[in-house]
Design an enzyme around this catalytic site. Structure first.
Site, short mmCIF file in Angstrom:
data_model
loop_
_atom_site.label_atom_id
_atom_site.label_comp_id
_atom_site.label_asym_id
_atom_site.label_seq_id
_atom_site.Cartn_x
_atom_site.Cartn_y
_atom_site.Cartn_z
N SER A 47 0.82 -1.21 0.00
CA SER A 47 0.00 0.00 0.00
C SER A 47 0.86 1.27 0.00
O SER A 47 1.82 1.37 0.77
CB SER A 47 -0.87 -0.04 1.27
OG SER A 47 -1.64 1.11 1.35
N SER A 76 -1.80 -3.68 -0.48
CA SER A 76 -2.73 -2.71 -1.06
C SER A 76 -4.11 -2.82 -0.40
O SER A 76 -4.55 -3.91 -0.04
CB SER A 76 -2.86 -3.01 -2.56
OG SER A 76 -4.04 -2.47 -3.06
N GLU A 78 -6.74 -2.71 -1.85
CA GLU A 78 -7.65 -3.38 -2.78
C GLU A 78 -7.58 -4.91 -2.70
O GLU A 78 -8.06 -5.60 -3.60
CB GLU A 78 -7.40 -2.92 -4.21
CG GLU A 78 -7.49 -1.43 -4.43
CD GLU A 78 -8.91 -0.86 -4.30
OE1 GLU A 78 -9.82 -1.61 -3.89
OE2 GLU A 78 -9.08 0.34 -4.59
ZN LIG Z 1 -7.85 2.10 -7.18
#
Ligand SMILES: [Zn+2]
Length: 223
Positions: A47, A76, A78
Site C-alpha cells: 500500500s 494494497s 484493494e
Molecule cells: Zn484504485
C-alpha cells in the site's frame, strides 16, 4: 504453499509494477498489481509505496480467504477486490488495477465502452462494462467488479479506474494498455460522429481466436 512460486510471483509483480509506473498508466503510487500463487495465496503490491524504490521482497504474500499477510509492508487496500476475482475465476492468474487517464475519463462519465477495436475484443472479450460506484477496498466494490468482469478481461470502475485480468500477469498488463487505448479511441471518435461497433459474431470469433490460437505459449505459464 510453494515458496519458489511465491518468489517468482514477487519478482513478476515487482517488475510489472515498475513497468506500469513508467508506462504512464498510473500517477504516483495509485494502482496495484497481483499474481496468483495457488488457490489460497496471491502476491500483491504494498500500500502507498513509491514503485521505483521497491524490490521483489517488498511484494506482499496474502491469504485470499482471511486477508492475513506476511511481510513488513501492508498490502494494497484493494486486497478484497483482487481476492474476490481470483476466488471466482480459477483461470485468472494476474490482475492489474490502474487509474489511467482515458479509462478514468470513461469511468467518471459512467459510460461503458462498446466493442469497437479488434485488439479490445480479442483480449478483453467484448464491451467493457462499468462496475457501480462503491467505496474502495470494500466487499461491495469486490462484488461489483466481479459482476462487471463476467466473461470479460477488463472492466471500468465508476469514478475510480480500470481493472484487467489475464491467464498470466503479462496478459493482464497488455489488457490494461489495450483498455486505456480503447478508451482514448472511443473519446476521439466522439468528435467525428462516434464509433462503429463490431458485430457480436465477430467479437466471438476474434476473442476465441485470441484465447485458443494467438501468440506463443508463455514461458512458465500457470494457466
Ligand atoms: Zn484504485
Amino acid at each position: 504453499m510453494n515458496r519458489d512460486k511465491v518468489k517468482i510471483a514477487q519478482i513478476e509483480v515487482c517488475e510489472t509494477a515498475k513497468k506500469m509506473y513508467h508506462s504512464g498508466l498510473v500517477a504516483g503510487t495509485w494502482g496495484n498489481i497481483s499474481s496468483r500463487v495457488d488457490e489460497e495465496y496471491m502476491v500483491i503490491t504494498p500500500s502507498g509505496m513509491d514503485y521505483d524504490r521497491l524490490c521483489a521482497d517488498d511484494m506482499v504474500l496474502v491469504n485470499m480467504k482471511t486477508f492475513e499477510y506476511e511481510g513488513r509492508l501492508k498490502p494494497s487496500v484493494e486486497v478484497p477486490v483482487h481476492s474476490a476475482v481470483y476466488l471466482s475465476r480459477p483461470e485468472v492468474n494476474g490482475i492489474v488495477h490502474t487509474h489511467s487517464t482515458y479509462a478514468l475519463t470513461m469511468a467518471t462519465a459512467r459510460k461503458p465502452i462498446p466493442p469497437i477495436c479488434d485488439d479490445q475484443v480479442q483480449i478483453l472479450g467484448g464491451d467493457v462494462r462499468l462496475a457501480a460506484y462503491t467505496m474502495p477496498g470494500t466487499k461491495e466494490m469486490a462484488d461489483e467488479v466481479v459482476k462487471a468482469l463476467k466473461d470479460r478481461g477488463g472492466a471500468l470502475i465508476a469514478n475510480h479506474g480500470a481493472i484487467t485480468i489475464g491467464r498470466n500477469l503479462a496478459e493482464a498488463f497488455t489488457g490494461s494498455q489495450v483498455l486505456e487505448k480503447t478508451a482514448l479511441i472511443y473519446i476521439n471518435t466522439q468528435s467525428i460522429g462516434g464509433p462503429a461497433e463490431i458485430s457480436r459474431e465477430d467479437v466471438e470469433f476474434f476473442h476465441d481466436f485470441f484465447m485458443t490460437k494467438y501468440g506463443q505459449k508463455w514461458k512458465g505459464d500457470r494457466a
